[in-house]
Scaffold this motif. Structure first.
Motif, mmCIF file in Angstrom:
data_model
loop_
_atom_site.group_PDB
_atom_site.id
_atom_site.type_symbol
_atom_site.label_atom_id
_atom_site.label_comp_id
_atom_site.label_asym_id
_atom_site.label_seq_id
_atom_site.Cartn_x
_atom_site.Cartn_y
_atom_site.Cartn_z
ATOM 1 N N GLY A 91 -1.410 -4.549 -2.590
ATOM 2 C CA GLY A 91 -0.263 -3.912 -1.911
ATOM 3 C C GLY A 91 -0.273 -4.080 -0.384
ATOM 4 O O GLY A 91 0.866 -4.283 0.181
ATOM 5 N N GLU A 92 -1.430 -4.199 0.250
ATOM 6 C CA GLU A 92 -1.573 -4.341 1.524
ATOM 7 C C GLU A 92 -0.695 -5.614 2.359
ATOM 8 O O GLU A 92 0.022 -6.051 3.060
ATOM 9 C CB GLU A 92 -2.785 -4.313 2.365
ATOM 10 C CG GLU A 92 -3.363 -2.914 2.101
ATOM 11 C CD GLU A 92 -5.015 -2.871 2.745
ATOM 12 O OE1 GLU A 92 -5.139 -3.196 4.097
ATOM 13 O OE2 GLU A 92 -5.732 -2.905 2.119
ATOM 14 N N GLU A 93 -1.068 -6.732 1.467
ATOM 15 C CA GLU A 93 -0.649 -8.069 1.906
ATOM 16 C C GLU A 93 1.012 -8.198 1.672
ATOM 17 O O GLU A 93 1.633 -8.762 2.251
ATOM 18 C CB GLU A 93 -1.266 -9.206 0.868
ATOM 19 C CG GLU A 93 -0.815 -10.723 1.220
ATOM 20 C CD GLU A 93 -1.320 -11.633 0.384
ATOM 21 O OE1 GLU A 93 -1.061 -12.959 0.671
ATOM 22 O OE2 GLU A 93 -2.199 -11.363 -0.444
ATOM 23 N N LEU A 94 1.329 -7.472 0.503
ATOM 24 C CA LEU A 94 2.876 -7.434 0.266
ATOM 25 C C LEU A 94 3.613 -6.770 1.279
ATOM 26 O O LEU A 94 4.698 -7.025 1.723
ATOM 27 C CB LEU A 94 3.257 -6.843 -1.125
ATOM 28 C CG LEU A 94 2.646 -7.770 -2.495
ATOM 29 C CD1 LEU A 94 2.668 -6.999 -3.657
ATOM 30 C CD2 LEU A 94 3.712 -8.908 -2.534
ATOM 31 N N VAL A 95 2.985 -5.610 1.593
ATOM 32 C CA VAL A 95 3.622 -4.739 2.547
ATOM 33 C C VAL A 95 3.712 -5.500 4.168
ATOM 34 O O VAL A 95 4.712 -5.690 4.769
ATOM 35 C CB VAL A 95 2.880 -3.341 2.812
ATOM 36 C CG1 VAL A 95 3.152 -2.734 4.112
ATOM 37 C CG2 VAL A 95 2.910 -2.618 1.497
ATOM 38 N N GLU A 96 2.684 -6.168 4.504
ATOM 39 C CA GLU A 96 2.598 -7.024 5.586
ATOM 40 C C GLU A 96 3.694 -8.188 5.564
ATOM 41 O O GLU A 96 4.094 -8.517 6.860
ATOM 42 C CB GLU A 96 1.208 -7.432 5.876
ATOM 43 C CG GLU A 96 0.249 -6.285 6.417
ATOM 44 C CD GLU A 96 -1.017 -6.859 6.475
ATOM 45 O OE1 GLU A 96 -1.416 -8.203 6.254
ATOM 46 O OE2 GLU A 96 -1.997 -6.089 6.917
ATOM 47 N N LYS A 97 4.118 -8.539 4.631
ATOM 48 C CA LYS A 97 5.127 -9.535 4.497
ATOM 49 C C LYS A 97 6.489 -9.085 4.222
ATOM 50 O O LYS A 97 7.607 -10.049 4.046
ATOM 51 C CB LYS A 97 4.300 -10.884 3.446
ATOM 52 C CG LYS A 97 3.409 -11.570 3.804
ATOM 53 C CD LYS A 97 3.081 -12.342 2.797
ATOM 54 C CE LYS A 97 1.693 -13.255 2.966
ATOM 55 N NZ LYS A 97 1.255 -14.229 2.016
ATOM 56 N N ALA A 98 6.505 -7.914 4.161
ATOM 57 C CA ALA A 98 8.067 -7.180 3.630
ATOM 58 C C ALA A 98 9.026 -7.059 4.681
ATOM 59 O O ALA A 98 8.615 -7.161 5.954
ATOM 60 C CB ALA A 98 7.965 -5.939 3.052
#
Length: 461
Positions: A91-98
């Motif tokens: 989740g964290e990596e996806l959020v940071e790239k969204a």
């Protein structure tokens, strides 16, 4: 809900949410959208909205905080539209790239701050350059009070459904909501269930006192100002400045700063004695810059007209004299003064503004205007709908602005408005005046007073 097919309200909410997300993105096709999905209906709203965005070409990924309890129909709709679902590990990596993050973690049934598994996602959203859209309200804030008792997710936009929630209008939660967009899904709350009201231009325009053809200065109302001292003459000048622009026909000043007042405002009726010798008025304002002289406060409280108590007057007033008045009383504390009156810390008042204003109104049997980042007005006893002012601005955090508000509101009292209306109308005009005066730059209290006529014309127009 009984009259509608199952899921109809959720589909309406999802359609409004998806439209708001698309507006924020600008270009939906090719954008990266991450849904933070909890186990409740807010998660379902997010999933159905995500499916709509996926059908328009967005790459949509749902991060499921409770995979076994995610809304099944919403999850199926997302997958059919080409979206995917993952656990919190990624989740964290996806959020940071969204490009866009949709907060559907917790709805109006949530209490307290975010759970431990959601906190890293909130941190990632704060670090990300993505726009954050909250579904109904930001996760972690209290929907009914505006309190924030732990970690909460900060949104750039909150899309709320049916009606505004108190937590979207009252700080500290309001600061987490960003811009609030209301989507009508066909829910009309019963009038007796309303806990909070926010006046709009049309409401204030109906309340503003207007002179009739036969009006003279006395028929329009006379407001008395008992304020200022040798140490703080400016408080008297600023209170009179607000009062002269508040709709009453005349302003009487009684206090030690008469020379300063008459030099700035020669139209003021200045008295050298105390309030008892000032002449007849229809309302009094007492307290701004009064120092330690309790005599004028006691004299004003003994009068049989509406009284507004502010600043030093709140500290000097006898609580029993306030509670025992037959005529209406309006108290206008800021958070620090409210804390002293309640015997609690300032932080406690700022963290629970709605409860604090209700408690003050109940304890003192008075209308209370609690100033601050969100200004609240409660009726005597604290029951009924509390009014929240929607026009406030941080530029009002300047010395003397409260004195202007007191004079303005006292003038509205003298012109015949009941305390609840005078307080909420005064706060509305005061906030609007500050916005006009600031226009993106620092302002002084005098600037705010000078812009009251402009605010008045804006509301009437």
């Amino acid at each position: 809900m009984a009259r509608l097919p199952e899921g109809a309200l959720m589909q309406r909410a999802a359609a409004g949410l998806a439209a708001a997300c698309a507006d924020l993105l600008g270009r939906v096709y090719g954008s990266r959208v991450v849904l933070l999905v909890g186990s409740g209906d807010n998660g379902g709203d997010a999933l159905f909205a995500g499916a709509r965005l996926a059908r328009r070409g967005a790459g949509v990924t749902a991060v499921l905080l409770a995979p076994g309890r995610a809304h099944p129909a919403g999850l199926a709709a997302l997958r059919r539209a080409g979206g995917r679902a993952v656990g919190t590990a990624a989740g964290e990596e996806l959020v940071e790239k969204a490009d866009l993050v949709v907060d559907g973690i917790v709805g109006i049934g949530g209490t307290g701050g975010l759970r431990a598994e959601a906190e890293p996602l909130a941190g990632a959203a704060a670090r990300s350059r993505a726009a954050v859209v909250a579904v109904d309200l930001p996760s972690g804030v209290d929907p009914g009070t505006g309190e924030v008792r732990g970690t909460a997710l900060r949104a750039d936009l909150t899309v709320t459904f049916g009606t505004h929630k108190p937590g979207l209008l009252i700080d500290p939660a309001r600061a987490y909501a960003g811009v609030v967009r209301l989507v009508d899904i066909g829910l009309a709350p019963p009038r007796d269930a309303v806990e909070l009201e926010a006046l709009q231009h049309a409401d204030v325009a109906r309340l503003l006192p207007l002179p009739a053809a036969e009006s003279d200065k006395y028929r329009r109302g006379v407001v008395g100002i008992a304020a200022g001292s040798s140490r703080y003459p400016g408080a008297a000048v600023l209170a009179v400045a607000g009062a002269l622009r508040g709709g009453a026909g005349a302003v009487r000043y009684a206090g030690p700063a008469g020379d300063a007042v008459i030099a700035r405002f020669p139209e003021t009726l200045v008295s050298g004695g105390g309030p008892r010798r000032a002449g007849r008025v229809q309302a009094w304002v007492v307290g701004p810059g009064a120092g330690d002289d309790a005599a004028p406060v006691a004299e004003v409280l003994a009068a049989d007209v509406p009284v507004l108590i502010d600043a030093d007057g709140l500290r000097l007033a006898d609580p029993e004299a306030v509670r025992g008045r037959a005529a209406p009383t309006l108290m206008t504390p800021h958070a620090g003064e409210a804390a002293a009156l309640l015997g609690v810390s300032r932080e406690e008042v700022e963290g629970a503004r709605l409860a604090s204003v209700r408690e003050l109104a109940a304890r003192y049997a008075a209308t209370v205007l609690l100033k601050g980042s969100t200004t609240l007005v409660a009726a005597p006893g604290g029951a009924g709908a509390v009014r929240v002012n929607p026009t406030g601005t941080s530029w009002l955090a300047t010395a003397g602005s409260g004195d202007v508000l007191s004079g303005l509101t006292g003038s509205l009292l003298a012109a015949g408005l009941r305390p609840m209306d005078a307080a909420s109308t005064g706060a509305y005009l005061h906030g609007l005046s500050a916005r006009f005066a600031a226009d993106g730059a620092p302002v002084s209290a005098h600037d705010v007073a000078e812009n009251i006529p402009r605010a008045w014309r804006e509301v009437r127009g």
